[in-house]
Design an enzyme around this catalytic site. Structure first.
Site, PDB file in Angstrom:
ATOM      1  N   GLY A  21       0.806  -1.209   0.000  1.00 45.57           N
ATOM      2  CA  GLY A  21       0.000   0.000   0.000  1.00 45.57           C
ATOM      3  C   GLY A  21       0.839   1.259   0.000  1.00 45.57           C
ATOM      4  O   GLY A  21       0.533   2.227  -0.711  1.00 45.57           O
ATOM      5  N   TYR A 157      -6.058 -16.632   6.966  1.00 48.91           N
ATOM      6  CA  TYR A 157      -5.718 -15.763   5.842  1.00 48.91           C
ATOM      7  C   TYR A 157      -6.152 -16.401   4.526  1.00 48.91           C
ATOM      8  O   TYR A 157      -6.747 -15.735   3.658  1.00 48.91           O
ATOM      9  CB  TYR A 157      -4.212 -15.503   5.855  1.00 48.91           C
ATOM     10  CG  TYR A 157      -3.729 -14.464   4.870  1.00 48.91           C
ATOM     11  CD1 TYR A 157      -3.726 -13.116   5.208  1.00 48.91           C
ATOM     12  CD2 TYR A 157      -3.249 -14.828   3.612  1.00 48.91           C
ATOM     13  CE1 TYR A 157      -3.260 -12.154   4.322  1.00 48.91           C
ATOM     14  CE2 TYR A 157      -2.782 -13.873   2.722  1.00 48.91           C
ATOM     15  CZ  TYR A 157      -2.786 -12.541   3.077  1.00 48.91           C
ATOM     16  OH  TYR A 157      -2.331 -11.595   2.198  1.00 48.91           O
TER      17      TYR A 157
END
Length: 338
Positions: A21, A157
């Site tokens: 990000g 996950y």
């Protein structure tokens, strides 16, 4: 479907304080986009905005926990309040725990789902009204090759990323049915050298690692910028991820066998780490507001990403290869006629 050039876009990047990000926000800003960056780490966001402003870029920071829809909605609302619109939503926020399934508590499993799956759902819910208002745009969700193939020691996950793939498939078709020019992309990175393995919770007794090799985060960021201009359904980053995807389609039992041999030892380092060590499962932790993790020596290049970002060259190369195979087989058959 026509998307705006990067330098004309307003982009919200969620999960921007570190790793993929952060690198993505820097690249968008360098290309002239106005960016809103969001994460739980206020210090990470502030340092990112300072970095962007240092080279003349435009950025605002919004602190948010993606497990809370109202906080995610505030990201979209504040982005539009500041810049007047929203063109692209990039959702990279995730957390995890590496441990055998039997050692994971219900609360820990639920937390990974709340952040890594429901956070993505919240992001789409918050962004879509503004993209529809603009009349076009892009939803870019950072999934994982674990959305194609689950890994041992990462059951929460893997479950979250499989759920994300199903959600995006359903959403994509709904938007197509409504004839809305909104691109929905799943970015599926291979193992990337970010601070993820420094920050996640672990009950392995040692610092965890991805199964090598690793790839540079910039490869993922470049893929994200590409799909922000070129509508794309899926984009696997890293050649190993492409190989794993093919093997999983051809023979899941073969992949089971490979992971039985390397999947569990391959995710353990020799560095001791207590399960009580600070982690970002429930709260942000300081000290990792950077792009790269600790495994730079295990990074390798990826060659096929470039072809996926240059489709004419890719399909031309495949056509030439197909003609070559056809010519070879034709010659072999003719040479063996009796």
């Amino acid at each position: 479907m026509q998307l705006k050039p990067i330098n004309q876009q307003v982009v919200a990047i969620v999960g921007a304080s570190s790793g993929i990000g952060r690198e993505t926000a820097l690249l968008f800003a360098r290309r002239g986009a106005k960016v809103a960056v969001a994460a739980r780490s206020e210090s990470g966001l502030n340092s990112l905005v300072n970095d962007i402003q240092s080279f003349g870029g435009e950025a605002i920071a919004i602190v948010a926990d993606v497990s809370d829809f109202e906080q995610v909605k505030a990201i979209a609302d504040q982005t539009v309040a500041e810049y007047g619109r929203l063109d692209t939503w990039v959702h990279a926020a995730a957390t995890g725990i590496l441990a055998p399934f039997e050692k994971i508590t219900p609360e820990e499993f639920q937390r990974v789902i709340d952040v890594t799956l429901m956070g993505q759902v919240h992001g789409a819910m918050a962004a879509l009204p503004y993209l529809k208002q603009e009349g076009r745009g892009a939803l870019i969700h950072i999934s994982s090759v674990e959305g194609k193939r689950g890994l041992p020691l990462q059951s929460p996950y893997s479950a979250a990323k499989h759920g994300l793939e199903g959600f995006l498939e359903a959403l994509r078709v709904e938007l197509q049915y409504e004839k809305l020019p909104i691109s929905v992309t799943s970015i599926l990175p291979s193992v990337i050298n970010t601070p993820y393995y420094n920050k996640v919770a672990t009950k392995l007794g040692v610092k965890p690692t991805g199964i090598p090799p690793y790839y540079d985060p910039s490869l993922v960021a470049k893929a994200i910028l590409y799909v922000a201009e070129h509508p794309t359904r899926d984009f696997i980053v890293g050649d190993v991820g492409r190989v794993l995807d093919v093997l999983q389609r051809v023979s899941p039992p073969l992949v089971d066998s490979v992971l039985t041999a390397i999947g569990i030892p391959g995710q353990r380092t020799n560095e001791p780490k207590s399960e009580d060590a600070p982690n970002n499962l429930f709260e942000p932790i300081a000290g990792y507001d950077k792009v790269k993790g600790d495994f730079g020596k295990l990074e390798i290049p990826s060659f096929l990403d470039w072809f996926d970002m240059n489709p004419p060259v890719k399909w031309g190369a495949l056509a030439v290869a197909a003609l070559g195979v056809a010519a070879f087989l034709g010659g072999w058959v003719n040479g063996n006629d009796v």
